[in-house]
Design an enzyme around this catalytic site. Structure first.
Site, PDB file in Angstrom:
ATOM      1  N   GLN A  64       0.824  -1.219   0.000  1.00 45.10           N
ATOM      2  CA  GLN A  64       0.000   0.000   0.000  1.00 45.10           C
ATOM      3  C   GLN A  64       0.856   1.267   0.000  1.00 45.10           C
ATOM      4  O   GLN A  64       0.487   2.285   0.591  1.00 45.10           O
ATOM      5  CB  GLN A  64      -0.959  -0.016   1.206  1.00 45.10           C
ATOM      6  N   SER A  65       1.993   1.210  -0.655  1.00 46.55           N
ATOM      7  CA  SER A  65       2.909   2.353  -0.692  1.00 46.55           C
ATOM      8  C   SER A  65       2.283   3.589  -1.342  1.00 46.55           C
ATOM      9  O   SER A  65       1.858   3.545  -2.506  1.00 46.55           O
ATOM     10  CB  SER A  65       4.157   1.948  -1.476  1.00 46.55           C
TER      11      SER A  65
END
Ligand SMILES: *Cc1c(COP(=O)(O)O)cnc(C)c1O
Length: 304
Positions: A64-65
């Site tokens: 989920q960068s």
């Protein structure tokens, strides 16, 4: 070379949360798909990619960068192919940032946590492979945290100094992870001569503090300033990176009532760290680094 990619200046707002008054620097409003803090670093990093005539932009991060999502979008805008290396994807995670990465057609490589330990080498090997095919790749380190990227936050301090008298400010709070944001803010204050303002970085992962301090120190040195006054606020990391506690969830709800949307990975922990450590009479600024899409990826924490 610096590119002009973010919507600047971002607003500085006075907000009231849990009976306290704080200023919020709205860097969650730097863009839409590329919103958050990473775009300010990317103005310099992608500037370098453009200067060297790169065809491909490569970076890495958690599944989920926010950084990988912002890099993907801005690379496309600059007509470069985004290649992102993400750690630990598993089914059911197709939401939030990852969803956007997919929609934008990023070339996604999923790596195991063990492989991720050597991610810099993996990216370099892939760049070499592309080179043999006649393509030039520009590699951005995790979080865009290098001296080059941090310059974006030196500039943010300059922007802030036109919105508030920094001589009257006691502290700036920020979520600290790969630490380029923290380093840039601290360097900016030193360069502009505001030594009265403390930068209090609320750490959001369980990596050793010495590692974080060393990273900040080396960026400060590269930027040509001294390395005094590095302050890390511990105790708000929670069980691990990206795992919020009940108290963080409550923080998200309380700030939400004031129109401030916090994310479960970075800003909820940092905002709570600020609420619980700021002095009663202190004038403080919270740098809202964004992360909103990450909240959608963890919607279940708000159920029930
Ligand atoms: C990356 C990120 C941070 C941390 O910034 P670093 O420069 O990596 O320390 C904080 N908040 C959000 C929302 C982020 O995406």
């Amino acid at each position: 070379m610096k590119l002009d990619l973010a919507r600047k200046p971002t607003p500085l707002e006075k907000v009231h949360v849990r009976g306290k008054t704080v200023f919020v620097k709205r860097d969650d409003l730097t863009e839409f798909v590329a919103s958050g803090n990473k775009i300010r670093k990317l103005e310099y990093l992608l500037g370098e990619a453009v200067s060297m005539g790169a065809d491909v932009v490569m970076t890495c991060g958690a599944v989920q960068s926010n950084h990988a999502r912002a890099t993907t979008y801005l690379s496309i805008k600059l007509e470069k192919k985004p290649v992102i290396f993400l750690k630990e994807w598993h089914p059911g995670k197709s939401s939030g940032n990852f969803l956007l990465d997919t929609v934008m057609g990023a070339e996604i490589h999923v790596v195991t946590p063990e492989e991720y330990e050597e991610i810099d080498r993996i990216m370099e090997d892939y760049a070499k492979k592309l080179e043999k095919e006649g393509k030039k790749a520009y590699i951005i380190p995790e979080g865009g945290s290098s001296a080059t990227g941090s310059k974006g936050y030196v500039d943010m301090v300059h922007e802030l100094s036109k919105q508030i008298d920094l001589n009257e400010v006691d502290a700036i709070y920020v979520a600290t992870s790969s630490a380029g944001t923290h380093a840039g803010i601290l360097a900016g204050l030193k360069i502009l001569g505001y030594r009265n303002v403390e930068v209090r970085g609320v750490v959001v992962h369980r990596k050793p503090k010495e590692v974080v301090i060393e990273r900040i120190r080396s960026i400060l040195t590269e930027l040509g300033v001294d390395d005094d006054g590095i302050i890390l606020v511990g105790g708000f990391e929670g069980p691990d990176y990206a795992i919020p506690t009940e108290k963080d969830v409550q923080m998200i709800k309380d700030a939400g009532k004031s129109g401030i949307i916090l994310d479960p990975v970075y800003t909820a922990k940092a905002f709570r760290g600020m609420m619980e450590t700021m002095g009663d009479k202190e004038k403080v600024i919270f740098v809202h680094t964004g992360g909103t899409f990450g909240l959608f990826a963890q919607n279940s924490i708000l159920e029930g």
